[in-house]
Write a protein that holds these residues in place. Structure first.
Motif, short mmCIF file in Angstrom:
data_model
loop_
_atom_site.label_atom_id
_atom_site.label_comp_id
_atom_site.label_asym_id
_atom_site.label_seq_id
_atom_site.Cartn_x
_atom_site.Cartn_y
_atom_site.Cartn_z
N TRP A 145 0.81 -1.07 -0.02
CA TRP A 145 0.02 -0.02 0.05
C TRP A 145 0.94 1.18 -0.02
O TRP A 145 1.85 1.32 0.72
CB TRP A 145 -0.99 0.07 1.08
N MET B 71 7.30 -2.92 18.07
CA MET B 71 6.13 -2.59 19.01
C MET B 71 5.34 -4.14 19.05
O MET B 71 5.34 -4.80 18.11
CB MET B 71 5.09 -1.62 17.98
N GLU B 72 4.82 -4.20 20.18
CA GLU B 72 4.26 -5.63 20.45
C GLU B 72 5.09 -6.80 20.15
O GLU B 72 4.56 -7.77 19.73
CB GLU B 72 2.92 -5.49 20.18
N TYR C 238 0.63 -0.66 21.24
CA TYR C 238 -0.28 0.28 20.31
C TYR C 238 -0.72 1.27 21.28
O TYR C 238 -1.06 0.86 22.44
CB TYR C 238 -1.09 -0.61 19.95
N ARG C 239 -1.18 2.34 20.58
CA ARG C 239 -1.90 3.56 21.18
C ARG C 239 -3.11 3.04 21.74
O ARG C 239 -3.83 2.05 21.17
CB ARG C 239 -2.44 4.28 19.95
N GLY C 240 -3.45 3.26 22.88
CA GLY C 240 -4.59 2.89 23.68
C GLY C 240 -4.38 1.63 24.56
O GLY C 240 -5.40 1.32 25.16
N LYS C 241 -3.58 0.72 24.43
CA LYS C 241 -3.35 -0.11 25.45
C LYS C 241 -1.90 -0.31 26.05
O LYS C 241 -1.22 0.49 25.78
CB LYS C 241 -3.65 -1.57 24.73
N ARG D 292 4.55 2.25 32.49
CA ARG D 292 3.16 1.40 32.62
C ARG D 292 4.09 -0.24 32.39
O ARG D 292 3.29 -1.33 31.98
CB ARG D 292 2.19 1.23 31.59
#
Lengths: 584, 288
Positions: free
Chosen positions: B59, B138-139, B159-162, B203
């Protein structure tokens, strides 16, 4: 010819017509079920050969959170819910994303892929009705409607406290028309108002601040209004104290308040042919019973209280419930019960949001993960299934996950399979915490629901309960041509082979909506028009005038002007009013 | 300063039966809109010829193009991911998601890499000779991500949000990294030769972060578990940590570090039950 189809030789399950697995042909002309098609019509009609397969009316979800401000808050506060669950656009379909709270397009496609064609939004705060309708309008394929949150409404609390039932009824009628909504939802009656002051109510007879109305008075008053107006749906109740150990008692007491109330559904509609009386015969529809059924005093000693409530419901005839099952995994909890969300924040420490909807109610959202390793979550899984298995009469139960509170609706296939297969339940018992077995009765239940029962729990009963059986939930002549064909041969059904059931329920062989094939093996193939239903409730003009004078006087406390309050019809896809309480 | 004794476990310890084949990608042109190149993995190259690899679609903005529009592809993939090595000869700064989710094999980037390199990788090895943009590893679940230059923000982060980031594997950075390294990390190791900026190990729930250099501020903020070792000075120390003891050695999994450390636990700012361990160089932080 569009909307004309013949589905031949399938095993048909149509409980409202007492058809239990007979091999039959189903004909649809111009979107409606007909007795037969002429030879000429048959020549032009699409024909599905359903030999060896199961044919049911299209799925009806009577309680799901799919549109509106809190749903969208759930989407926007959870980017992590979206980045792995993505859907690429095709020449026909829109792109989308989201696992527990999918974007509107994706949720329409996902529901249709499983054979569902009708979904009702469980909670619309009146001020958010426009937003809710915008999302419902944009959700493809599904016929929709929604219930208006009225359990902590300033105007209603005042009328009900003063015992002015007629004005309260005039207000409800006006609100249904004004916000193009369908039924009365009552969330934590009298308690959410107290939450505006950082408090809650903890018993049915505790009066709230300022309005000095109790939960008991609110429930009783709203039910009186509901039956006075002849609403399609029974009072849809989210009981007080939800989600707390010991809450089963207040739930049972709340149901008791409405014992003896005579259901009076007064709709002017054309009824599809059914063998059973399709009118609703319940006076209260308890939402997501599992969350209301905890026994014990703390999370350390909590256990299932389902048996007790189920026993009560088995002995009475005025209650219908949906289960609110928790199939493990990711969920997004969203409710009009603001304080319940804050309690969950204190338990989990997760990100959360809370909103005070001016003079109408509250709301909150928090992400949640149900873990097989967690004792309470495992117990909740067992309790959700107990709700559906311990209540003997399937016409008193509806299968839901209170999506996405207990888990997303895309987990329905799991729940459907658990209630049909003891082997699948045993498999899950072996994977989850022992509290599921030790603190519930589920392990001792060997009941397995049949396909006929399943058609009641996922089609006939939700449609009948919410007053949509005049066109949904059956395959009688005159019903909408909404049909699901599952790749399940009832003659060879083996409940031990739960993998086969899961596969069949996840992707319906065919989903037909208004006589058009919309999905084949889970793939969307057409996008016919959809409808939005609402109750056009009629009351005496004089009462309405008096009531409006009160409303206008208090309207200055709102942040918007009176003229901007209503939701115009243009916000609805094919608005379809249902005439309630006679013509004006 | 710390003297780290890092025991390097070979990432590809298993026996490889077949012959290792190398696929070389040579950038053809300047890239304007960044590429989403999650197909550049040994897993998707395995079993494919150079021509088939060139046909893989990537993409760019709202459109897809064949990989061969941007890279010259030389060499065929091996018969499995294990037996496939990818060499990017040149700069890949505007190529995102290289090696995303790879399970085995090796990628060498002889320049810099764009965002999300090695995101969610499960095994195998990625070596970047230059710098990497944000969200490297990431992750990540396993394998080795070796960065010879500097890294951006959110290395090994969630990731954003977790708040569940890297769970396994190892990230080695020879240069420095920026903000939120190891955010929400659950397991694995991140080793930084240089320094980091704010909120390293925010965190964190598990795993090990070793920074030889200093850190700006907020080290271990809201951490509930795992270990952080900072060899240099922390400019602004987070307030929720309590001093435990002086230590002359830190051991975590296979890693052993020798030096004079002050050991703290926390972060008690939010949870009183936090179990994070934070070791800071005694010499570099005399005021703590």
């Amino acid at each position: 010819m569009a909307g004309t189809i013949a589905i031949k030789n399938g095993y048909v399950f149509d409980p409202l017509n007492e058809i239990n697995g007979e091999i039959m042909d189903i004909f649809v002309r111009d979107g409606k079920v007909v007795r037969e098609l002429s030879a000429a019509e048959l020549k032009d009609a699409k024909v599905i050969d359903a030999s060896g397969m199961t044919v049911m009316p299209g799925g009806v979800d009577s309680h799901s959170h799919v549109a509106g401000a809190k749903v969208n808050a759930g989407r926007s506060m959870r980017p992590e819910d979206h980045y792995k669950a993505t859907l690429q656009k095709t020449s026909l379909t829109h792109s989308g994303s989201g696992y527990t709270v999918p974007s509107v397009y994706k949720q329409g496609y996902d529901y249709a892929a499983m054979g569902y064609t009708t979904v009702f939004e469980a909670a619309i705060p009146p001020l958010e009705a426009r937003h809710t309708h915008e999302e419902m309008r944009a959700t493809p394929l599904l016929d929709m409607g929604g219930y208006l949150i009225l359990g902590n409404n300033f105007f209603l609390m005042r009328y009900l406290r003063d015992g002015d039932i007629e004005k309260a009824a005039a207000y409800v009628a006006w609100m249904m028309k004004t916000h193009k909504s369908y039924g009365i939802k009552c969330v934590n009656p009298a308690g959410v108002e107290n939450w505006g002051w950082g408090k809650n109510v903890h018993s049915l007879d505790e009066a709230n601040i300022h309005f000095e109305i109790t939960p008991r008075e609110t429930i009783k008053g709203l039910s009186e209004v509901n039956e006075l107006l002849g609403m399609p749906v029974p009072l849809h109740l989210h009981a007080n104290n939800l989600g707390h150990p010991g809450c089963y008692e207040i739930t049972k007491d709340s149901l008791q308040i409405l014992d003896g109330i005579k259901p009076r559904q007064n709709m002017d509609v054309e009824w599809a042919e059914t063998k059973m009386d399709p009118a609703r015969d319940r006076s209260v529809y308890l939402a997501h019973m599992m969350f209301n059924s905890f026994a014990g005093t703390t999370w350390g000693d909590c256990e299932s209280g389902v048996k007790d409530i189920a026993g009560y419901i088995n002995n009475k005839d005025h209650v219908v419930i949906d289960s609110g099952c928790t199939p493990f995994g990711e969920a997004t909890v969203m409710t009009g019960d603001g304080p319940a969300i804050q309690d969950m924040y204190k338990l989990t420490g997760n990100k959360w949001s809370n909103t005070d909807v001016e003079m109408e109610g509250g709301s909150g959202v928090i992400p949640f993960t149900y873990l097989k390793s967690n004792p309470v979550h495992s117990l909740q899984w067992a309790m959700g299934l107990e709700c559906l298995l311990l209540i003997n009469d399937p016409w008193k139960t509806i299968m839901t996950t209170d999506s996405p509170n207990g888990g997303p609706f895309t987990k329905y296939p799991e729940v459907m399979t658990w209630i049909m297969s003891e082997a699948f339940r045993k498999q899950t018992f072996s994977e989850c915490h022992k509290w599921a077995n030790d603190r519930s009765a589920l392990g001792g239940i060997n009941r397995e629901l049949s396909l006929y029962d399943l058609a009641i729990l996922t089609r006939a009963n939700p449609a009948r309960t919410i007053g949509m059986a005049h066109r949904k939930g059956s395959l009688g002549v005159g019903a909408d041509g909404d049909i699901t064909v599952y790749d399940i041969n009832p003659q060879q059904l083996d409940s031990n082979n739960y993998e086969a059931l899961l596969r069949a329920f996840r992707k319906a062989e065919y989903t037909v909506k208004g006589g058009e094939i919309v999905a084949v093996k889970g793939e969307i193939v057409s996008l016919p028009e959809k409808r939005t239903y609402y109750s056009e409730v009629h009351v005496e003009g004089e009462k309405e005038k008096e009531m409006l004078a009160d409303v206008k006087e208090w309207f200055r406390y709102y942040t918007l002007g009176f003229a901007n309050y209503p939701t115009p019809e243009k916000y609805l896809a094919n608005p379809t009013p249902i005439q309630v309480n006679g013509e004006r | 300063m710390t003297e780290g004794v890092l025991i390097h476990k070979k990432a590809d310890a298993g026996e490889i039966a077949g012959e290792i084949k190398e696929v070389t990608l040579i950038p053809k042109k300047e890239i304007d809109i960044k590429l989403e190149a999650d197909v550049i993995t040994p897993d998707s190259f395995a079993g494919k010829s150079a021509e088939e690899i060139g046909m893989l679609s990537i993409w760019q903005g709202p459109k897809t193009y064949p990989l061969s529009d941007f890279f010259e592809v030389i060499g065929n993939g091996g018969s499995s991911a294990d037996e496939t090595q990818i060499r990017i000869k040149g700069d890949a700064t505007r190529v995102k998601r290289i090696g995303e989710g790879m399970s085995a094999g090796k990628i060498e980037i002889e320049g810099s890499a764009g965002m999300h390199v090695g995101t969610g990788m499960k095994g195998g090895e990625i070596v970047v000779y230059g710098d990497v943009d944000s969200w490297a590893g990431m992750e990540m679940l396993g394998g080795l991500l070796h960065i010879k230059g500097n890294a951006g923000d959110h290395v090994g982060c969630a990731y954003r949000g977790k708040w569940h980031g890297m769970k396994g594997g190892r990230i080695m950075i020879e240069g420095s990294a920026r903000h939120q390294l190891g955010g929400g990390m659950d397991g694995g190791e991140i080793l930084v030769e240089g320094k980091v900026e704010s909120f390293c190990g925010i965190r964190q729930n598990g795993g090990l972060i070793v920074v030889n250099g200093g850190a700006l501020r907020g080290v271990g903020a809201e951490m509930a578990g795992g270990t952080i070792v900072i060899g240099g000075k922390i400019e602004r120390f987070a307030p929720g940590f309590e001093f435990v003891s002086m230590e002359n050695k830190v051991t975590s999994g296979e890693v052993e570090l020798i030096g004079e450390f002050k050991k703290f636990t926390g972060d008690y700012a939010i949870s009183k039950r936090a179990k994070g361990a934070l070791y800071v160089s005694a010499d570099a932080n005399p005021e703590l």
